[in-house]
Scaffold this active site. Structure first.
Site, PDB file in Angstrom:
ATOM      1  N   CYS A  79       0.831  -1.202   0.000  1.00  0.00           N
ATOM      2  CA  CYS A  79       0.000   0.000   0.000  1.00  0.00           C
ATOM      3  C   CYS A  79       0.866   1.253   0.000  1.00  0.00           C
ATOM      4  O   CYS A  79       2.051   1.213   0.301  1.00  0.00           O
ATOM      5  CB  CYS A  79      -0.894   0.050   1.246  1.00  0.00           C
ATOM      6  N   ASP A 129      19.733  37.940 -12.554  1.00  0.00           N
ATOM      7  CA  ASP A 129      18.434  38.257 -13.162  1.00  0.00           C
ATOM      8  C   ASP A 129      17.903  39.572 -12.587  1.00  0.00           C
ATOM      9  O   ASP A 129      17.880  39.779 -11.367  1.00  0.00           O
ATOM     10  CB  ASP A 129      17.455  37.121 -12.888  1.00  0.00           C
TER      11      ASP A 129
END
Length: 500
Positions: A34, A450
């Site tokens: 599971c 940037d």
């Protein structure tokens, strides 16, 4: 993590979905495996054992739980945050390389011997490349069984099985049901609609598949879809009816995908010219949207910086928008050097119209695949509306991508590839880092030069010079690419907002 029994038991008892995909719980009494968040009553700790992969569970003789469907868990975040041999191999397995080229092909791409690859995968995942690929084929088969009316023989070969017998045996072994029984379990009243989010066969376009792509919460869709929509190349990408749509160049053909954000999943509608590309298409869409990330781990680390914490608390769960085609993104990064987003889209659209392969899109306005490097290698530099130095950058890049001397695929070593990119004319730190972040998938790529990052840093009281900002950003590691998303989000640029 699967070796930390106490921690795994706590996760299972609390049904903590954050750990789905990190490990799998195998129940010794029922022989079922599971996901940690399985809704059934947890077994006794002495009846639980833990495995790092579904393939390892299957090899140990466990079958998939019919309630929690562990085969639909998000992928482990490990493979997208690491650049070692195992992580690169797992990215290639997800991209279908073992099915197309075999284990020798996988090893050749990685630059190691077959024995070394098998040994390291087994040591960390409890299964070798063939078993991992087999588990993936079983999952693809289940999707096709539950989402299409295709005959089982066609599904078998589309999922990558060599024979009908192997297909039948594998499905029965993994899911404890025959292929026909899997299809018969679908709710009759919904006529083809599956449970647990696997999807449904959709009307309209023949061969269209509708799937649910799971992710770990939280997920903030604003910058993720906003970035993709705002930078979309006309003809290749579009935002339509609340979905990001684009064309896909795939190993056996081409496809069109529509991706729509939902509160607990991404709705994915795929139209493929060849169903053998289904596994690869899903893998690339998950990578594009960074769906296997662990947002809790990322955000917890970024919150340790008191100046960044308010941004994280305001909109947690930001992802890094990536790409479905690394070579395409590199080309677009060059086209976008020192120009506006609109100008970059215009340059790319011209290349698409002139050199892209046409596609048919009855549901929207997509017209082409983005040109392959081989097609762009023949472009006349004088026909490019850009400065001469950038033409040289463009032609050098596409030539090396076309002849294979530069590889940007999922198997690449990030450090080595950065060095190769920096050696190209016209490639500075910004271009290399944006390719590392969005194409290579490096979660620690950073853009200190940037302009938007420097402006956001200054407004927050962070250092704004590249060297000082890089030094301060050390506390954000190894998640600096996610910090970039939070910093960009302080701007009013369209990339930061979900389109309306």
């Amino acid at each position: 993590m699967h070796t930390d029994t106490e921690r795994c038991v706590r996760a299972v008892r609390s049904k903590d979905a954050r750990f789905d995909g990190w490990f799998f719980t195998a129940v010794l009494t029922t022989r079922i495996y599971c996901r940690p968040s399985c809704p059934v009553v947890p077994p006794k700790p002495e009846n639980m054992t833990f495995y790092p992969s579904a393939a390892a569970c299957q090899q140990a003789g466990f079958r998939a739980c019919k309630r929690c469907r562990p085969d639909t868990s998000p992928g482990s975040p490990e493979w997208n945050q690491r650049a070692d041999l195992v992580a690169r191999a797992m990215r290639l397995v997800a991209d279908g390389v073992v099915d197309r080229e075999g284990v020798p092909g996988l090893a050749a791409r990685l630059g190691y011997s077959t024995r070394q690859v098998e040994r390291q995968l087994f040591a960390e995942l409890g299964a070798g490349p063939l078993a991992l690929a087999r588990a993936q084929r079983a999952q693809t088969a289940r999707v096709l069984i539950e989402t299409t009316p295709l005959p089982m023989a066609e599904i078998a070969f589309a999922a990558g099985f060599a024979s009908i017998r192997t297909f039948n045996d594998t499905v029965r072994e993994v899911f404890a049901l025959s292929p026909s029984e899997l299809r018969d379990r679908l709710p009759k009243k919904n006529a083809g609609t599956t449970t647990q989010g696997a999807g449904a066969h959709a009307g309209g376009t023949p061969g269209a598949l509708t799937l649910r792509l799971p992710f770990r919460t939280p997920l903030n869709p604003d910058n993720l879809f906003g970035h993709l929509a705002a930078t979309a190349v006309p003809g290749v990408e579009e935002w339509r009816d609340g979905a990001y749509r684009r064309t896909l160049r795939l190993p056996y053909g081409h496809g069109i995908v529509a991706l729509t954000p939902r509160p607990d999943h991404i709705a994915c509608r795929l139209t493929l010219s060849d169903l053998r590309d289904l596994t690869v298409a899903i893998s690339r869409c998950r990578r594009l949207l960074d769906l296997d990330a662990d947002p809790v781990a990322v955000d917890d680390q970024l919150r340790t910086d008191p100046l960044l914490a308010p941004l994280v608390d305001k909109a947690p769960g930001r992802r890094v928008p990536r790409t479905v085609d690394e070579a395409e993104f590199a080309v677009r990064a060059v086209l976008g050097q020192q120009v506006s987003t609109a100008a970059a889209r215009t340059h790319a659209a011209r290349l698409v119209t002139a050199h892209g392969d046409p596609v048919d899109d009855p549901e929207g306005g997509l017209t082409h695949l983005f040109p392959a490097p081989e097609a762009l290698a023949g472009v006349d530099p004088e026909a490019l509306a850009m400065p001469r130095t950038r033409r040289t950058t463009f032609t050098t890049l596409v030539a090396q991508l076309a002849d294979g001397s530069l590889n940007l695929g999922v198997e690449t070593d990030w450090t080595e590839t950065r060095a190769r990119l920096l050696a190209l004319p016209g490639f500075g730190p910004w271009t290399v880092d944006v390719i590392a972040m969005r194409a290579l998938g490096d979660p620690d790529a950073f853009l200190p030069t940037d302009l938007g990052i420097r402006r956001a840093a200054q407004e927050l009281g962070l250092p704004s010079t590249p060297a000082a900002l890089t030094s301060r950003a050390a506390v954000w590691r190894p998640w600096r690419a996610y910090a970039v998303q939070y910093l960009w989000a302080t701007d009013s640029h369209p990339i930061n907002f979900l389109p309306v």
